[in-house]
Design an enzyme around this catalytic site. Structure first.
Site, PDB file in Angstrom:
ATOM      1  N   ASP A 133      -0.327  -5.085  -5.734  1.00 21.65           N
ATOM      2  CA  ASP A 133      -1.466  -5.090  -4.803  1.00 21.65           C
ATOM      3  C   ASP A 133      -2.572  -4.172  -5.346  1.00 21.65           C
ATOM      4  O   ASP A 133      -2.292  -3.025  -5.720  1.00 21.65           O
ATOM      5  CB  ASP A 133      -0.961  -4.587  -3.441  1.00 21.65           C
ATOM      6  CG  ASP A 133      -1.994  -4.719  -2.336  1.00 21.65           C
ATOM      7  OD1 ASP A 133      -2.833  -5.633  -2.407  1.00 21.65           O
ATOM      8  OD2 ASP A 133      -1.933  -3.910  -1.380  1.00 21.65           O
ATOM      9  N   GLU A 157     -10.465 -10.157  -7.001  1.00 19.38           N
ATOM     10  CA  GLU A 157     -11.245  -9.807  -5.803  1.00 19.38           C
ATOM     11  C   GLU A 157     -12.738  -9.796  -6.073  1.00 19.38           C
ATOM     12  O   GLU A 157     -13.196  -9.327  -7.119  1.00 19.38           O
ATOM     13  CB  GLU A 157     -10.799  -8.430  -5.274  1.00 19.38           C
ATOM     14  CG  GLU A 157     -11.625  -7.985  -4.071  1.00 19.38           C
ATOM     15  CD  GLU A 157     -11.031  -6.797  -3.310  1.00 19.38           C
ATOM     16  OE1 GLU A 157      -9.796  -6.682  -3.269  1.00 19.38           O
ATOM     17  OE2 GLU A 157     -11.816  -6.010  -2.769  1.00 19.38           O
ATOM     18  N   SER A 180      -3.555  -6.146   9.274  1.00 18.36           N
ATOM     19  CA  SER A 180      -2.971  -5.425  10.424  1.00 18.36           C
ATOM     20  C   SER A 180      -3.936  -5.372  11.589  1.00 18.36           C
ATOM     21  O   SER A 180      -5.058  -4.881  11.447  1.00 18.36           O
ATOM     22  CB  SER A 180      -2.644  -3.980  10.029  1.00 18.36           C
ATOM     23  OG  SER A 180      -1.635  -3.956   9.074  1.00 18.36           O
ATOM     24  N   ASN A 201      -2.464 -10.136   3.960  1.00 11.73           N
ATOM     25  CA  ASN A 201      -1.844  -8.862   3.570  1.00 11.73           C
ATOM     26  C   ASN A 201      -1.629  -7.947   4.762  1.00 11.73           C
ATOM     27  O   ASN A 201      -2.565  -7.734   5.549  1.00 11.73           O
ATOM     28  CB  ASN A 201      -2.771  -8.109   2.600  1.00 11.73           C
ATOM     29  CG  ASN A 201      -2.854  -8.753   1.252  1.00 11.73           C
ATOM     30  OD1 ASN A 201      -2.320  -9.828   1.022  1.00 11.73           O
ATOM     31  ND2 ASN A 201      -3.524  -8.080   0.334  1.00 11.73           N
TER      32      ASN A 201
HETATM   33  P1  13P Z   1      -3.582  -3.157   6.112  1.00  9.81           P
HETATM   34  O1  13P Z   1      -2.984  -1.841   5.715  1.00  9.81           O
HETATM   35  O2  13P Z   1      -4.816  -2.990   6.920  1.00  9.81           O
HETATM   36  O3  13P Z   1      -2.571  -4.057   6.742  1.00  9.81           O
HETATM   37  O4  13P Z   1      -4.057  -3.870   4.771  1.00  9.81           O
HETATM   38  C1  13P Z   1      -3.109  -4.252   3.820  1.00  9.81           C
HETATM   39  C2  13P Z   1      -3.759  -4.791   2.620  1.00  9.81           C
HETATM   40  O5  13P Z   1      -4.749  -5.482   2.681  1.00  9.81           O
HETATM   41  C3  13P Z   1      -3.139  -4.493   1.330  1.00  9.81           C
HETATM   42  O6  13P Z   1      -3.909  -4.919   0.264  1.00  9.81           O
END
Ligand code: 13P
Length: 287
Positions: free
Chosen positions: A84, A135, A210, A229
């Site tokens: 990530d 990205e 989230s 994500n």
């Molecule tokens: P959050 O921590 O807001 O869920 O985002 C996760 C994310 O996008 C990881 O790249």
């Protein structure tokens, strides 16, 4: 065996649902995400930031852990291990060490440099059958100590990165990492629609998954988002359940301080939240 993410993401894109990509932090997280995916019969991406990998002992440790738990737990659903927000060097290292998917996040470079570096990572990863996310436009908020103010991605730039042969593309549409502020304006669907049209059917990635209301995630999926994500929400679930256990004094009863008991409510909370999100994203039952 771990798989790359191309097939699961393409199927999600065709089937109008999204794959949940959950960030791991340690052994418990990894086990919980795998357990949830198996219970929900959902293909899953376990992703790891460079900071989390460092905390866990390094990229090789993450590969060994995920591969081993996958086999030891007898997981049958497709699982991809994804880097990530990788740096250029980090992405190269993960390609070499056995990640099955990598994100190269060149969004903080000048666009031309982002293009050049993305091109190099895509060629290297594809030569080894590894899927790649790139990205365009920063995602707001703070992730691993890197803060970005968040911007709306430029559809033309998205089209240029998509044309490089990237497998899926993260683009800023008003989403931010971490907890959304009370006055958050919501996702910018107008921009998402423009980006979706510009990238010619390339699956899109929604970071900061989230706490986005499910009506917004569903609309985003209908406009081309195929990977969502999630990191913060699992952390909050774990922390709340652990806090409750300690506040109720359960760690002081009998052998309640044994880590296997102390961490159990938090782990159950991660599993429950992951399954809830898989159902909301539509990937449950798709494995
Ligand atoms: P959050 O921590 O807001 O869920 O985002 C996760 C994310 O996008 C990881 O790249």
């Amino acid at each position: 065996m771990l798989v790359n993410a191309t097939e699961m993401i393409n199927k999600a894109h065709e089937g109008h649902y999204a794959i949940g990509a959950f960030n791991t932090n340690n052994l418990e997280w990894t086990k919980c995400i795998l357990t949830a995916a198996e219970k929900a019969k959902a293909p899953v991406m376990i992703q790891c930031s460079e900071g989390a990998a460092k905390y866990m002992g390094g990229f090789k440790m993450v590969v060994d852990l995920v591969k081993d738990l996958h086999d030891s737990l007898g997981i049958t659903v497709p699982v991809a291990l994804h880097l990530d927000h990788g740096t250029f060097e980090g992405a190269k290292k993960c390609i070499e060490l056995g990640f099955t998917s990598v994100m190269f996040d060149g969004s903080h470079y000048d666009f031309e440099e982002n293009v050049e570096k993305s091109k190099e990572i895509i060629a290297l990863a594809h030569s080894k059958g590894i899927s790649v996310e790139c990205e365009v436009g920063g995602i707001g908020g703070t992730e691993d100590g890197v803060t970005s103010s968040g911007e709306l991605a430029d559809p033309e730039e998205c089209a240029k990165i998509a044309a490089l042969g990237v497998d899926f593309l993260a683009a800023g549409i008003g989403n931010i990492h971490g907890v959304y502020p009370a006055d958050w304006a919501g996702l910018n669907f107008e921009r998402l629609d423009e980006i979706d049209k510009a990238v010619g059917g390339k699956p899109l990635v929604l970071h900061g998954g989230s706490g986005i209301p499910f009506d917004q995630t569903s609309k985003a999926i209908s406009l081309g988002v195929s990977k969502i994500n999630v990191n913060t929400e699992l952390q909050l679930s774990f922390a709340a359940a652990t806090r409750k256990y300690i506040e109720e004094g359960k760690d002081l009863q009998g052998k309640g301080f044994d880590p296997r008991k102390l961490l159990a409510p938090g782990c159950e909370a991660i599993i429950a939240k992951t399954i809830e999100l898989m159902e909301a994203f539509g990937c449950a039952g798709k494995a």
